[in-house]
Scaffold this motif. Structure first.
Motif, PDB file in Angstrom:
ATOM      1  N   GLU A   1       0.844  -1.189   0.000  1.00  0.00           N
ATOM      2  CA  GLU A   1       0.000   0.000   0.000  1.00  0.00           C
ATOM      3  C   GLU A   1       0.880   1.239   0.000  1.00  0.00           C
ATOM      4  OE1 GLU A   1      -4.121   1.587   2.053  1.00  0.00           O
ATOM      5  OE2 GLU A   1      -2.819   0.267   3.232  1.00  0.00           O
ATOM      6  N   CYS A   2       0.395   2.292  -0.649  1.00  0.00           N
ATOM      7  CA  CYS A   2       1.126   3.549  -0.744  1.00  0.00           C
ATOM      8  C   CYS A   2       0.114   4.685  -0.615  1.00  0.00           C
ATOM      9  CB  CYS A   2       1.863   3.623  -2.083  1.00  0.00           C
ATOM     10  SG  CYS A   2       2.795   5.149  -2.347  1.00  0.00           S
ATOM     11  N   GLY A   3       0.420   5.660   0.241  1.00  0.00           N
ATOM     12  CA  GLY A   3      -0.514   6.768   0.407  1.00  0.00           C
ATOM     13  C   GLY A   3       0.050   7.819   1.334  1.00  0.00           C
ATOM     14  N   THR A   4      -0.771   8.792   1.680  1.00  0.00           N
ATOM     15  CA  THR A   4      -0.366   9.819   2.630  1.00  0.00           C
ATOM     16  C   THR A   4      -0.233   9.192   4.018  1.00  0.00           C
ATOM     17  OG1 THR A   4      -2.629  10.418   3.228  1.00  0.00           O
ATOM     18  CG2 THR A   4      -1.657  11.543   1.310  1.00  0.00           C
ATOM     19  N   PRO A   5       0.462   9.872   4.942  1.00  0.00           N
ATOM     20  CA  PRO A   5       0.533   9.342   6.308  1.00  0.00           C
ATOM     21  C   PRO A   5      -0.843   9.083   6.912  1.00  0.00           C
ATOM     22  CG  PRO A   5       2.131  11.075   6.029  1.00  0.00           C
ATOM     23  CD  PRO A   5       1.313  11.068   4.772  1.00  0.00           C
ATOM     24  N   GLU A   6      -1.783   9.973   6.673  1.00  0.00           N
ATOM     25  CA  GLU A   6      -3.129   9.782   7.206  1.00  0.00           C
ATOM     26  C   GLU A   6      -3.785   8.530   6.621  1.00  0.00           C
ATOM     27  OE1 GLU A   6      -7.282  12.308   7.808  1.00  0.00           O
ATOM     28  OE2 GLU A   6      -5.860  12.901   6.267  1.00  0.00           O
ATOM     29  N   GLU A   7      -3.609   8.329   5.310  1.00  0.00           N
ATOM     30  CA  GLU A   7      -4.221   7.174   4.657  1.00  0.00           C
ATOM     31  C   GLU A   7      -3.640   5.859   5.175  1.00  0.00           C
ATOM     32  OE1 GLU A   7      -5.316   9.191   0.323  1.00  0.00           O
ATOM     33  OE2 GLU A   7      -3.355   8.264   0.643  1.00  0.00           O
ATOM     34  N   ILE A   8      -2.346   5.855   5.457  1.00  0.00           N
ATOM     35  CA  ILE A   8      -1.702   4.614   5.907  1.00  0.00           C
ATOM     36  C   ILE A   8      -1.900   4.394   7.402  1.00  0.00           C
ATOM     37  CG2 ILE A   8       0.480   3.377   6.133  1.00  0.00           C
ATOM     38  CD1 ILE A   8      -0.542   3.615   3.252  1.00  0.00           C
TER      39      ILE A   8
ATOM     40  N   ASN B   1      -2.643  -2.933   8.810  1.00  0.00           N
ATOM     41  CA  ASN B   1      -3.151  -2.720  10.164  1.00  0.00           C
ATOM     42  C   ASN B   1      -2.601  -3.738  11.160  1.00  0.00           C
ATOM     43  OD1 ASN B   1      -4.797  -0.406   9.775  1.00  0.00           O
ATOM     44  ND2 ASN B   1      -6.274  -1.662   8.680  1.00  0.00           N
ATOM     45  N   GLN B   2      -2.359  -4.952  10.687  1.00  0.00           N
ATOM     46  CA  GLN B   2      -1.755  -5.971  11.543  1.00  0.00           C
ATOM     47  C   GLN B   2      -0.348  -5.536  11.956  1.00  0.00           C
ATOM     48  OE1 GLN B   2      -0.423  -9.609   9.585  1.00  0.00           O
ATOM     49  NE2 GLN B   2      -1.299 -10.823  11.264  1.00  0.00           N
ATOM     50  N   PHE B   3       0.400  -5.011  11.001  1.00  0.00           N
ATOM     51  CA  PHE B   3       1.763  -4.540  11.289  1.00  0.00           C
ATOM     52  C   PHE B   3       1.739  -3.366  12.263  1.00  0.00           C
ATOM     53  CE2 PHE B   3       5.146  -1.484  10.227  1.00  0.00           C
ATOM     54  CZ  PHE B   3       6.271  -2.250  10.499  1.00  0.00           C
ATOM     55  N   LEU B   4       0.901  -2.376  11.982  1.00  0.00           N
ATOM     56  CA  LEU B   4       0.866  -1.177  12.810  1.00  0.00           C
ATOM     57  C   LEU B   4       0.355  -1.456  14.213  1.00  0.00           C
ATOM     58  CD1 LEU B   4      -0.404   1.474  10.234  1.00  0.00           C
ATOM     59  CD2 LEU B   4       1.926   1.177  11.103  1.00  0.00           C
ATOM     60  N   SER B   5      -0.465  -2.473  14.372  1.00  0.00           N
ATOM     61  CA  SER B   5      -1.014  -2.787  15.693  1.00  0.00           C
ATOM     62  C   SER B   5       0.077  -3.195  16.679  1.00  0.00           C
ATOM     63  CB  SER B   5      -2.051  -3.913  15.583  1.00  0.00           C
ATOM     64  OG  SER B   5      -1.434  -5.154  15.249  1.00  0.00           O
ATOM     65  N   LYS B   6       1.229  -3.619  16.155  1.00  0.00           N
ATOM     66  CA  LYS B   6       2.339  -4.028  17.015  1.00  0.00           C
ATOM     67  C   LYS B   6       3.040  -2.835  17.647  1.00  0.00           C
ATOM     68  CE  LYS B   6       3.115  -8.271  14.388  1.00  0.00           C
ATOM     69  NZ  LYS B   6       4.052  -9.054  13.556  1.00  0.00           N
ATOM     70  N   PHE B   7       2.727  -1.644  17.137  1.00  0.00           N
ATOM     71  CA  PHE B   7       3.336  -0.446  17.687  1.00  0.00           C
ATOM     72  C   PHE B   7       2.415   0.215  18.713  1.00  0.00           C
ATOM     73  CE2 PHE B   7       5.551  -1.303  13.808  1.00  0.00           C
ATOM     74  CZ  PHE B   7       6.864  -0.985  14.103  1.00  0.00           C
ATOM     75  N   ASN B   8       1.606  -0.601  19.335  1.00  0.00           N
ATOM     76  CA  ASN B   8       0.687  -0.218  20.408  1.00  0.00           C
ATOM     77  C   ASN B   8       0.153   1.208  20.278  1.00  0.00           C
ATOM     78  OD1 ASN B   8       0.827  -2.754  21.609  1.00  0.00           O
ATOM     79  ND2 ASN B   8       2.690  -2.214  22.727  1.00  0.00           N
ATOM     80  N   ASN B   9       0.795   2.204  20.820  1.00  0.00           N
ATOM     81  CA  ASN B   9       0.240   3.544  20.930  1.00  0.00           C
ATOM     82  C   ASN B   9      -0.189   4.112  19.578  1.00  0.00           C
ATOM     83  OD1 ASN B   9       0.741   3.669  23.721  1.00  0.00           O
ATOM     84  ND2 ASN B   9       2.891   4.113  23.304  1.00  0.00           N
ATOM     85  N   ARG B  10      -1.209   3.539  18.974  1.00  0.00           N
ATOM     86  CA  ARG B  10      -1.691   4.070  17.698  1.00  0.00           C
ATOM     87  C   ARG B  10      -2.110   5.528  17.832  1.00  0.00           C
ATOM     88  NH1 ARG B  10      -3.365   0.577  13.625  1.00  0.00           N
ATOM     89  NH2 ARG B  10      -3.769   2.463  12.445  1.00  0.00           N
ATOM     90  N   SER B  11      -2.568   5.909  19.040  1.00  0.00           N
ATOM     91  CA  SER B  11      -2.968   7.291  19.259  1.00  0.00           C
ATOM     92  C   SER B  11      -1.801   8.253  19.082  1.00  0.00           C
ATOM     93  CB  SER B  11      -3.539   7.472  20.652  1.00  0.00           C
ATOM     94  OG  SER B  11      -2.575   7.132  21.640  1.00  0.00           O
TER      95      SER B  11
END
Length: 253
Positions: A219-226, A236-246
């Motif tokens: 996937e490729c997009g703006t920071p907000e899109e990704i 989303n599976q990858f990013l979930s490992k970085f806990n503090n999504r907020s």
């Protein structure tokens, strides 16, 4: 502009890059993220021919190379359009800070020594190391060595600067100073491709985020899109490992 078309690379019959397509505009900051071992660093090394791709077309500025028929002259010209900042600094241990930055100007551009010194000192001011011109790499912290590497990459005024996980080899206390230097470069309209695992930094600095997995651009997009709006399960599976999504939504852009 940078354009990559159908880029492939294998090692020992093991495919590492499996048809990368990507376009990057002048002045754009592209951050490449994804799991380890998915070809991110190999992609950067193929862009400036530290590694030769097996197949694909690379355009950087006015130089276009077909990987299956590239000549030494074409590769030389392409390399003149790129600079790399490495994970482990790659400084000349027997040269001072000033000499490390001057080296490419003297050898590649054949600039007179006095002019090369003037340019190099100006760059060392930009990265906050003018007081270290006569020091050797062994006398510097990891963060300082990486800042020398950044100054060296800037010296040739390349079309694009490639950052291969520039903070991965640093102690945590030195990460911030290197990221601050890169943020400062981002304000100068330089084209940069940055491979990193620093997610909040990626959100803050990037115009475009590329997520790679399995040797492909998923996937490729703006920071907000990704980071905030992706509907791709693997992203989303990858990013979930970085806990503090907020944390991502609080980054200042």
């Amino acid at each position: 502009m940078i354009k990559v078309e159908n880029l492939h690379k294998s090692y020992n019959n093991q495919a590492v890059l499996k048809g990368i397509d990507l376009e990057i505009n002048n002045g754009e900051i592209v951050v490449v993220i994804g799991p380890s071992g998915t070809g991110k660093s190999t992609f950067l090394r193929c862009l400036n021919y530290l590694e030769s791709a097996d197949k694909g077309i690379i355009t950087i500025g006015d130089i276009t190379i077909d990987s299956e028929s590239a000549t030494k002259k074409q590769i030389h010209e392409l390399r003149k359009n790129t600079s790399m900042v490495f994970q482990n600094y790659n400084l000349f241990k027997n040269k001072t800070v000033l000499e490390n930055v001057m080296e490419a100007l003297l050898v590649v551009k054949r600039i007179p020594k006095n002019e090369a010194k003037r340019i190099s000192e100006k760059l060392l001011v930009q990265v906050g190391l003018i007081d270290k011109v006569n020091n050797y790499p062994s006398q510097l912290s990891g963060g300082q060595q990486q800042r020398v590497g950044i100054a060296r990459a800037m010296a040739l005024k390349p079309e694009v600067i490639l950052f291969d996980e520039p903070t991965s080899a640093l102690d945590p206390e030195w990460v911030g100073e290197v990221l601050d230097v890169i943020k400062n470069l981002a304000s100068k309209n330089l084209t940069m491709i940055i491979v990193t695992h620093e997610m909040s930094f990626a959100k803050e600095i990037a115009n475009k985020v590329v997520f790679m997995d399995g040797g492909k651009v998923v996937e490729c997009g703006t920071p907000e899109e990704i980071f905030e709006k992706s509907t791709n399960e693997r992203v989303n599976q990858f990013l979930s490992k970085f806990n503090n999504r907020s944390l991502f939504s609080k980054a200042v852009i």
